[in-house]
Design a protein around this motif. Structure first.
Motif, PDB file in Angstrom:
ATOM      1  N   THR A 159      10.481  -0.322  -7.937  1.00 19.05           N
ATOM      2  CA  THR A 159      10.033  -0.452  -6.551  1.00 19.05           C
ATOM      3  C   THR A 159       9.555  -1.864  -6.216  1.00 19.05           C
ATOM      4  O   THR A 159       9.782  -2.354  -5.112  1.00 19.05           O
ATOM      5  CB  THR A 159       8.918   0.561  -6.245  1.00 19.05           C
ATOM      6  OG1 THR A 159       7.862   0.427  -7.202  1.00 19.05           O
ATOM      7  CG2 THR A 159       9.466   1.974  -6.311  1.00 19.05           C
ATOM      8  N   GLU A 160       8.895  -2.504  -7.165  1.00 16.85           N
ATOM      9  CA  GLU A 160       8.440  -3.869  -6.891  1.00 16.85           C
ATOM     10  C   GLU A 160       9.635  -4.795  -6.693  1.00 16.85           C
ATOM     11  O   GLU A 160       9.672  -5.603  -5.755  1.00 16.85           O
ATOM     12  CB  GLU A 160       7.558  -4.367  -8.030  1.00 16.85           C
ATOM     13  CG  GLU A 160       6.934  -5.720  -7.747  1.00 16.85           C
ATOM     14  CD  GLU A 160       5.803  -6.062  -8.702  1.00 16.85           C
ATOM     15  OE1 GLU A 160       5.335  -7.211  -8.649  1.00 16.85           O
ATOM     16  OE2 GLU A 160       5.393  -5.191  -9.477  1.00 16.85           O
ATOM     17  N   GLY A 161      10.635  -4.665  -7.564  1.00 15.98           N
ATOM     18  CA  GLY A 161      11.834  -5.478  -7.415  1.00 15.98           C
ATOM     19  C   GLY A 161      12.595  -5.148  -6.148  1.00 15.98           C
ATOM     20  O   GLY A 161      13.165  -6.035  -5.495  1.00 15.98           O
ATOM     21  N   TYR A 162      12.607  -3.868  -5.779  1.00 19.08           N
ATOM     22  CA  TYR A 162      13.306  -3.423  -4.571  1.00 19.08           C
ATOM     23  C   TYR A 162      12.672  -4.039  -3.327  1.00 19.08           C
ATOM     24  O   TYR A 162      13.363  -4.592  -2.459  1.00 19.08           O
ATOM     25  CB  TYR A 162      13.259  -1.898  -4.523  1.00 19.08           C
ATOM     26  CG  TYR A 162      14.018  -1.228  -3.401  1.00 19.08           C
ATOM     27  CD1 TYR A 162      15.063  -1.850  -2.730  1.00 19.08           C
ATOM     28  CD2 TYR A 162      13.686   0.073  -3.010  1.00 19.08           C
ATOM     29  CE1 TYR A 162      15.756  -1.205  -1.710  1.00 19.08           C
ATOM     30  CE2 TYR A 162      14.371   0.725  -1.998  1.00 19.08           C
ATOM     31  CZ  TYR A 162      15.399   0.080  -1.350  1.00 19.08           C
ATOM     32  OH  TYR A 162      16.083   0.719  -0.342  1.00 19.08           O
ATOM     33  N   ASN A 201      10.788  -6.714  -3.163  1.00 24.21           N
ATOM     34  CA  ASN A 201      11.005  -8.166  -3.189  1.00 24.21           C
ATOM     35  C   ASN A 201      12.416  -8.523  -2.746  1.00 24.21           C
ATOM     36  O   ASN A 201      12.630  -9.502  -2.016  1.00 24.21           O
ATOM     37  CB  ASN A 201      10.748  -8.710  -4.595  1.00 24.21           C
ATOM     38  CG  ASN A 201       9.273  -8.708  -4.964  1.00 24.21           C
ATOM     39  OD1 ASN A 201       8.412  -8.648  -4.088  1.00 24.21           O
ATOM     40  ND2 ASN A 201       8.976  -8.752  -6.247  1.00 24.21           N
ATOM     41  N   ALA A 202      13.398  -7.730  -3.196  1.00 25.45           N
ATOM     42  CA  ALA A 202      14.788  -7.997  -2.816  1.00 25.45           C
ATOM     43  C   ALA A 202      15.001  -7.773  -1.322  1.00 25.45           C
ATOM     44  O   ALA A 202      15.699  -8.553  -0.657  1.00 25.45           O
ATOM     45  CB  ALA A 202      15.727  -7.109  -3.630  1.00 25.45           C
ATOM     46  N   LEU A 203      14.401  -6.714  -0.780  1.00 31.71           N
ATOM     47  CA  LEU A 203      14.509  -6.464   0.661  1.00 31.71           C
ATOM     48  C   LEU A 203      13.829  -7.572   1.461  1.00 31.71           C
ATOM     49  O   LEU A 203      14.336  -8.001   2.506  1.00 31.71           O
ATOM     50  CB  LEU A 203      13.869  -5.121   1.011  1.00 31.71           C
ATOM     51  CG  LEU A 203      14.681  -3.862   0.738  1.00 31.71           C
ATOM     52  CD1 LEU A 203      13.843  -2.627   1.045  1.00 31.71           C
ATOM     53  CD2 LEU A 203      15.963  -3.841   1.560  1.00 31.71           C
ATOM     54  N   LEU A 204      12.691  -8.024   0.970  1.00 33.50           N
ATOM     55  CA  LEU A 204      11.980  -9.105   1.652  1.00 33.50           C
ATOM     56  C   LEU A 204      12.842 -10.361   1.705  1.00 33.50           C
ATOM     57  O   LEU A 204      12.975 -11.000   2.762  1.00 33.50           O
ATOM     58  CB  LEU A 204      10.665  -9.385   0.928  1.00 33.50           C
ATOM     59  CG  LEU A 204       9.822 -10.547   1.459  1.00 33.50           C
ATOM     60  CD1 LEU A 204       9.415 -10.300   2.903  1.00 33.50           C
ATOM     61  CD2 LEU A 204       8.592 -10.743   0.581  1.00 33.50           C
ATOM     62  N   GLY A 205      13.441 -10.711   0.571  1.00 30.44           N
ATOM     63  CA  GLY A 205      14.313 -11.879   0.549  1.00 30.44           C
ATOM     64  C   GLY A 205      15.494 -11.729   1.487  1.00 30.44           C
ATOM     65  O   GLY A 205      15.859 -12.670   2.209  1.00 30.44           O
ATOM     66  N   ALA A 206      16.099 -10.539   1.506  1.00 32.31           N
ATOM     67  CA  ALA A 206      17.247 -10.297   2.382  1.00 32.31           C
ATOM     68  C   ALA A 206      16.843 -10.386   3.847  1.00 32.31           C
ATOM     69  O   ALA A 206      17.588 -10.923   4.684  1.00 32.31           O
ATOM     70  CB  ALA A 206      17.851  -8.928   2.075  1.00 32.31           C
ATOM     71  N   ARG A 222       0.816  -1.217   0.000  1.00 31.66           N
ATOM     72  CA  ARG A 222       0.000   0.000   0.000  1.00 31.66           C
ATOM     73  C   ARG A 222       0.849   1.266   0.000  1.00 31.66           C
ATOM     74  O   ARG A 222       0.317   2.365   0.040  1.00 31.66           O
ATOM     75  CB  ARG A 222      -0.917  -0.001   1.219  1.00 31.66           C
ATOM     76  CG  ARG A 222      -1.840  -1.193   1.257  1.00 31.66           C
ATOM     77  CD  ARG A 222      -2.583  -1.295   2.566  1.00 31.66           C
ATOM     78  NE  ARG A 222      -3.671  -0.334   2.655  1.00 31.66           N
ATOM     79  CZ  ARG A 222      -4.446  -0.210   3.731  1.00 31.66           C
ATOM     80  NH1 ARG A 222      -4.230  -0.967   4.789  1.00 31.66           N
ATOM     81  NH2 ARG A 222      -5.420   0.669   3.748  1.00 31.66           N
ATOM     82  N   GLY A 223       2.170   1.105  -0.033  1.00 30.39           N
ATOM     83  CA  GLY A 223       3.033   2.274   0.014  1.00 30.39           C
ATOM     84  C   GLY A 223       4.208   2.155  -0.928  1.00 30.39           C
ATOM     85  O   GLY A 223       4.228   2.727  -2.015  1.00 30.39           O
ATOM     86  N   SER A 224       5.211   1.367  -0.521  1.00 30.78           N
ATOM     87  CA  SER A 224       6.455   1.300  -1.286  1.00 30.78           C
ATOM     88  C   SER A 224       6.252   0.781  -2.701  1.00 30.78           C
ATOM     89  O   SER A 224       6.820   1.310  -3.660  1.00 30.78           O
ATOM     90  CB  SER A 224       7.469   0.419  -0.548  1.00 30.78           C
ATOM     91  OG  SER A 224       7.807   0.981   0.708  1.00 30.78           O
ATOM     92  N   ARG A 225       5.456  -0.266  -2.864  1.00 30.29           N
ATOM     93  CA  ARG A 225       5.228  -0.795  -4.217  1.00 30.29           C
ATOM     94  C   ARG A 225       4.425   0.182  -5.071  1.00 30.29           C
ATOM     95  O   ARG A 225       4.518   0.159  -6.299  1.00 30.29           O
ATOM     96  CB  ARG A 225       4.485  -2.132  -4.149  1.00 30.29           C
ATOM     97  CG  ARG A 225       5.297  -3.300  -3.644  1.00 30.29           C
ATOM     98  CD  ARG A 225       4.482  -4.575  -3.749  1.00 30.29           C
ATOM     99  NE  ARG A 225       5.056  -5.661  -2.983  1.00 30.29           N
ATOM    100  CZ  ARG A 225       5.957  -6.522  -3.445  1.00 30.29           C
ATOM    101  NH1 ARG A 225       6.386  -6.399  -4.688  1.00 30.29           N
ATOM    102  NH2 ARG A 225       6.429  -7.490  -2.682  1.00 30.29           N
ATOM    103  N   ALA A 226       3.622   1.014  -4.427  1.00 29.59           N
ATOM    104  CA  ALA A 226       2.801   1.967  -5.173  1.00 29.59           C
ATOM    105  C   ALA A 226       3.596   3.183  -5.628  1.00 29.59           C
ATOM    106  O   ALA A 226       3.127   3.951  -6.467  1.00 29.59           O
ATOM    107  CB  ALA A 226       1.620   2.420  -4.322  1.00 29.59           C
ATOM    108  N   ALA A 227       4.799   3.365  -5.080  1.00 31.25           N
ATOM    109  CA  ALA A 227       5.625   4.510  -5.481  1.00 31.25           C
ATOM    110  C   ALA A 227       6.160   4.299  -6.889  1.00 31.25           C
ATOM    111  O   ALA A 227       6.436   3.173  -7.303  1.00 31.25           O
ATOM    112  CB  ALA A 227       6.783   4.677  -4.501  1.00 31.25           C
TER     113      ALA A 227
END
Length: 371
Positions: free
Chosen positions: A151-154, A156-161, A41-46
């Motif tokens: 942003t979507e990739g970012y 996802n990458a943070l989630l994996g990390a 609702r925030g970061s992916r929407a940016a």
């Protein structure tokens, strides 16, 4: 059911996930809660504009914060698998429609030449970005400092990390109540009760809505965006003014963003699309017949003075907050997380001092006076 952690984080956007993985790296047991998908609702929407807003150049603390954010973001992307693939385009054109706009930018460029770059006229503007052929713009200040982030990739990458670092993730859960005791923070969700030594609230504009925590002067501001595609026409730089055009996926162009004080309303509107479409038609006439690809909206968290809240949540002992990044969340989110981790893990207050949430009481008085 109950569980315990050293730190619970409310909000799985860029700030929350970045803080969680940093804290986990210190050996802390960290649990992240989010009512929806991570960053949904925030970061992916940016849109992912990783460029300081020109508004920040009149606030030295915010300019320094955004510059530190740029450096921290670069380091974070470099630390993530395939992080180099998350960047889009390179450089920015800060546009001026007339002599007055040029003079305002020129005054700021004189004070910050390394940031705003050099002036290019309309002819050079079109050489740099052929998609702007026919533009009525007077010119722009060109700088290589800035880019877009996927942003979507970012997220996802943070989630994996974060998961690799041992962070526990609870999706579809939100705190129904927050209570501090003498030795813990107790959070109750629909599914369980969690106890933690410390709590971090990083839920964007929702950060001030959790029962048990005092409300902060914080409001959601809706930003609508649209994406268009015209074969043979694309952008390599961000074209930035009151609204922006920027490189998107596969040669597409993103146009954004509106700034609307409409509360927690996240839908796209005909008026918003009309405004953005008019921007495209005016700035880049060759894109008037471009194919519409998609549109969406997101909510930014905005404070009355434009500075984020970073530090101890007012009226609490074990709760911290990181919110109010406005339209600079992708640029400064990782740095905000770093500042908060310095405070939560090590008690270091220097970096957070200009953004202390304790100022909220005076800001609230100002807001009420304006009403």
């Amino acid at each position: 059911m109950s569980s315990s952690s050293d730190v619970v984080v409310l909000g799985a956007g860029v700030v929350g996930l970045s803080a969680a993985r940093r804290l986990a790296a210190t050996g802390a047991r960290v649990t992240v809660l989010d009512a929806v998908d991570p960053g949904g609702r925030g970061s992916r929407a940016a849109a992912g504009v990783a460029i300081p807003s020109v508004r920040l150049y009149d606030d030295p603390a915010m300019l320094a914060f955004s510059q530190a954010g740029r450096a921290t973001l670069a380091d974070e992307l470099a630390s993530l698998p395939e992080g180099h693939l998350l960047r889009r385009g390179q450089g920015i054109l800060r546009i001026a429609a007339d002599a007055k706009g040029r003079d305002v930018l020129a005054e700021r460029a004189a004070r910050h030449p390394d940031e705003l770059g050099t002036w290019v006229d309309a002819a050079r503007l079109v050489e740099l970005e052929p998609a702007l052929e026919g533009t009525p713009l007077l010119g722009a200040f060109e700088s290589a400092r800035g880019h877009m982030v996927d942003t979507e990739g970012y997220v996802n990458a943070l989630l994996g990390a974060a998961l690799r670092a041992g962070v526990r993730l609870r999706l579809g859960e939100s705190a129904r109540s927050v209570e501090e005791t003498s030795d813990a923070v107790v959070l109750r969700t629909d599914r369980e009760t969690l106890r933690a030594d410390q709590l971090i609230v990083s839920a964007g504009p929702w950060s001030s809505t959790f029962p048990g925590l005092p409300p902060l002067p914080l409001k959601p501001v809706r930003g609508q965006m649209l994406v268009v595609h015209q074969p043979g026409l694309s952008l390599s730089r961000v074209v930035s003014g009151p609204t922006y055009l920027a490189p998107w996926r596969a040669g597409e162009i993103v146009v954004g963003a509106t700034e609307e004080d409409v509360g927690f309303v996240e839908n796209v509107t005909p008026a918003g699309l009309l405004h953005l479409s008019a921007t495209v038609a005016k700035l880049a006439p060759r894109l008037r017949e471009a194919r519409f690809v998609r549109a969406w909206a997101g909510l930014r968290a905005v404070t009355p003075d434009g500075r984020p809240y970073l530090g101890r949540y007012p009226g609490t002992q074990r709760t911290f907050v990181a919110t109010g990044l406005g339209g600079q969340g992708i640029l400064t989110g990782a740095h905000a997380a770093t500042v908060l981790v310095e405070l939560v893990a090590w008690g270091r207050t220097e970096l957070a001092a200009p953004f202390a949430p304790g100022r909220a009481s005076s800001l609230k008085a100002v807001v009420e006076e304006r009403r």
